[in-house]
Design an enzyme around this catalytic site. Structure first.
Site, PDB file in Angstrom:
ATOM      1  CB  SER A   1     -32.681  36.380  44.053  1.00 33.76           C
ATOM      2  OG  SER A   1     -33.524  35.666  44.919  1.00 33.76           O
TER       3      SER A   1
ATOM      4  CG  HIS B   1     -37.805  39.805  43.076  1.00 35.56           C
ATOM      5  ND1 HIS B   1     -37.146  40.821  43.712  1.00 35.56           N
ATOM      6  CD2 HIS B   1     -37.509  38.685  43.773  1.00 35.56           C
ATOM      7  CE1 HIS B   1     -36.486  40.347  44.750  1.00 35.56           C
ATOM      8  NE2 HIS B   1     -36.691  39.049  44.807  1.00 35.56           N
TER       9      HIS B   1
ATOM     10  CD  GLU C   1     -36.823  44.366  41.702  1.00 38.13           C
ATOM     11  OE1 GLU C   1     -36.576  43.329  42.364  1.00 38.13           O
ATOM     12  OE2 GLU C   1     -35.967  45.242  41.464  1.00 38.13           O
TER      13      GLU C   1
ATOM     14  CG  ASN D   1     -32.528  40.251  45.407  1.00 38.79           C
ATOM     15  OD1 ASN D   1     -32.641  40.396  46.627  1.00 38.79           O
ATOM     16  ND2 ASN D   1     -33.414  39.592  44.698  1.00 38.79           N
TER      17      ASN D   1
END
Ligand code: NAD
Length: 287
Positions: free
Chosen positions: A118, A139, A151, A189
């Site tokens: 994250s 991600h 991502e 994030n």
């Protein structure tokens, strides 16, 4: 067909193993906890059933066929033949560092490694390996089978070739890669943990309840989910761990974790995976 080694069979690892197997990859799914492995097959079977009901795109998934391509193991050496490794252990930089140091002994130099984190810096992890140019952040978003975007994070050493390979890997899973540069929390994030944390402060301060806060995002901003539903979906323990990484890395008080989040985690209220977070869930994690 190529083999994907998935490390960590938690919320993300199970979803990623299913997604890879559904797209024809052979998967070796590795976890250090015997009880996680013991329950993984049954949980993945239930997940296939749930996702089939939720989305037309995965309505053709067949549990027997998919689970037949996933081999479970507690031994990292079983990952040695994989073409890609996707790592999804807990969001703890020390735990990830320890794992990567041990992987140096068992993985061939040429394997490509996708770090699913994250917030933790991809550059920091890549520096632990003999071929940091072959390490990249991928991600995946939760729930993986239903979310189109990934991502993709280029670390300092990540080569263009590895970036292209990651884009092709994402495309082979019918996902759309969005490439960004490495910085803790990346894009997703660094933004989302600010609003999830602030939403927890709003509950703590008695400004509004979880229902109202989430309703403002859904009915007011047109988001599919509110910030507290999102935190419950991720797992409040993972949210707290990620805020700690962001706070430590940026040394910026805007990332200080809301005490209510820490208190809920201490009480075992982890969100969907425990059945209770800001909202209450039936067995299996549905609202
Ligand atoms: P989780 O706590 O559900 O699962 C982690 C798993 O890793 C556990 O089953 C644990 O037994 C296993 N594990 C721990 N140390 C291990 C080791 N050394 N070797 C093998 N297995 C080990 O966590 P999660 O929610 O699946 O998150 C995993 C990673 O993905 C984290 O870095 C997290 O930040 C990231 N992530 C999570 C989400 C989300 O929505 N939960 C989304 C994107 C990325």
């Amino acid at each position: 067909m190529a083999t994907v080694g998935v490390i960590g069979a938690g919320v993300m690892g199970k979803d990623i193993a299913l997604t890879c197997a559904a797209h024809g990859y052979d998967v070796v799914l590795c976890d250090s906890e015997p009880e996680v492995l013991a329950s993984a097959n049954g949980q993945m079977r239930r997940l296939v059933r749930k996702y089939r009901m939720m989305s037309e795109a995965v309505s053709g998934w067949r549990a027997d066929e998919i689970l037949g391509r996933i081999r479970l193991t507690d031994t990292p050496a079983d990952l040695a033949g994989a073409d890609w490794i996707v790592e999804n252990i807990v969001e703890d930089a020390d735990a990830k560092e320890q794992l990567y140091r041990s992987l140096r002994e068992v993985l061939p130099e040429g394997v490509r490694i996708a770090v699913n984190t994250s917030c933790i810096s991809i550059t920091r992890i890549a520096a632990l390996l003999p071929r940091p140019d072959r390490v990249i952040g991928m991600h995946f978003m939760n729930p993986v089978p239903l979310i189109e975007g990934i991502e993709v994070i280029r670390g300092h050493h990540t080569s263009d070739e590895t970036t292209r390979a990651a884009e092709a890997f994402a495309a082979s899973l019918t996902k759309r890669p969005i490439v960004v540069n490495d910085m803790p929390g990346f894009v997703s994030n660094r933004l989302s943990h600010l609003f999830m944390n602030e939403a927890a402060f709003l509950v703590q301060d008695g400004v509004a309840g979880p229902e109202e806060i989430d309703a403002i995002f859904k009915l007011g901003y047109g988001h599919k989910m509110g910030p507290l539903e999102t935190a419950d979906l991720i797992g409040l323990d993972t949210v707290v761990d990620s805020l700690k990484v962001l706070y430590d890395e940026f040394q910026d008080p805007k990332f200080r974790c809301c005490p209510l989040l820490k208190k809920m985690v201490a009480a075992g209220l982890l969100g969907r995976k425990s059945g209770q977070g800001f909202h209450t869930y039936a067995a299996g994690g549905s609202l």
